[in-house]
Enzyme design. Structure first.
Site, PDB file in Angstrom:
ATOM      1  N   TYR A 135      22.036   5.145 -32.405  1.00 50.89           N
ATOM      2  CA  TYR A 135      22.630   3.989 -31.723  1.00 50.89           C
ATOM      3  C   TYR A 135      21.612   2.860 -31.591  1.00 50.89           C
ATOM      4  O   TYR A 135      21.904   1.697 -31.893  1.00 50.89           O
ATOM      5  CB  TYR A 135      23.139   4.428 -30.350  1.00 50.89           C
ATOM      6  N   THR A 167      33.527  -0.549 -19.422  1.00 54.42           N
ATOM      7  CA  THR A 167      34.421  -0.591 -20.572  1.00 54.42           C
ATOM      8  C   THR A 167      35.118   0.767 -20.701  1.00 54.42           C
ATOM      9  O   THR A 167      34.798   1.706 -19.970  1.00 54.42           O
ATOM     10  CB  THR A 167      33.626  -0.881 -21.851  1.00 54.42           C
TER      11      THR A 167
END
Length: 261
Positions: free
Chosen positions: A167, A202
């Site tokens: 990531y 989110t």
């Protein structure tokens, strides 16, 4: 850039989270918005809400991205704005030892490549294809501006945690390519900027237990809460509307610096 109903935009990952907030913010200014996403039901709902168009797009595929731009441009004309929010993550150590058996495993290469293909290559694919389209437009102001691009990296690009090698590499790549792309496109009047969000509320976190979210919020210096997608959208709008904003990578994180774990 002046935003009104003569301007078209594409938002990748626009079906939820940061992308949906940005799509709504653009539409509130009158911009015609196309949403690229794989979440068809959610994407169509957001598109219907804002009077936009949904395009089912996989950013890892040239054919899918080409089809998405073709559909968006048929509906709204050539976009002047691209906001890249499509992305994903995983958490796997580079190499690890099982506490129970002592077995040693390494990060599966296909899992590493999957993150790079979506977050980094997918972002670049959309930038390159959108920028080529923007170059066909007439400038929209006396300074020669043709378009504006906003990318999404992460604070993990600078202080990734354990298990975030893939990531962090993908998001670090997005940061690293921002300035060279801005320089590539400077003679065409296309600006490029990147946002590095911290811990945001989110869909990735909305399913987490409340105590986990509370602990994450408490780790933020100030304000001690999760970031709101609307705050990301506000910064994206600033980058788009402010003509002197170019080639920048900006953290939006409440001053957090991520701990090792």
């Amino acid at each position: 850039m002046k935003l009104d109903n003569t301007v078209a935009a594409v938002v990748t990952g626009g079906a939820s989270g940061l992308g949906a907030a940005t799509a709504r913010a653009l539409a509130a200014k009158g911009v015609k918005v196309a949403i690229f996403d794989l979440q068809k039901e959610k994407g169509e709902a957001v598109a219907a809400e804002i009077g936009g168009v949904f395009c089912e797009v996989n950013v890892t595929s040239d054919e899918s991205v080409d089809a998405g731009f073709a559909k968006a441009r048929a509906a709204h004309g050539q976009e002047r704005i691209l906001v890249n929010c499509a992305g994903t993550g995983n958490a796997i150590k580079t190499a690890s030892r099982s506490k129970e058996t002592g077995e040693i495993k390494h990060f599966p290469m296909d899992a590493f490549n999957w993150i790079i293909q979506i977050n980094l290559v997918g972002t670049f694919r959309c930038i390159a294809k959108s920028a080529a389209g923007m170059m066909t437009l007439d400038p929209c102001d006396e300074f020669g501006e043709r378009g504006a691009i906003v990318n999404t990296a992460s604070v993990a690009a600078e202080d990734g945690q354990m298990g975030q090698a893939a990531y962090s590499a993908s998001k670090g790549g997005v940061v690293g390519m921002t300035l060279p792309i801005a320089r590539d496109l400077m003679s065409e009047g296309i600006r490029v900027n990147t946002i590095l969000p911290g811990i945001f509320n989110t869909p990735l976190l909305q399913g987490a237990p409340q105590n986990v979210k509370d602990a994450l919020a408490a780790s933020v210096p100030f304000p001690k809460r999760l970031g709101m997608p609307e705050e990301y959208a506000n910064l994206a709008m600033c980058m788009i509307e402010t003509g002197y904003f170019n080639g920048e990578d900006v953290r939006l994180d409440g001053a957090i610096r991520m701990a090792p774990r």
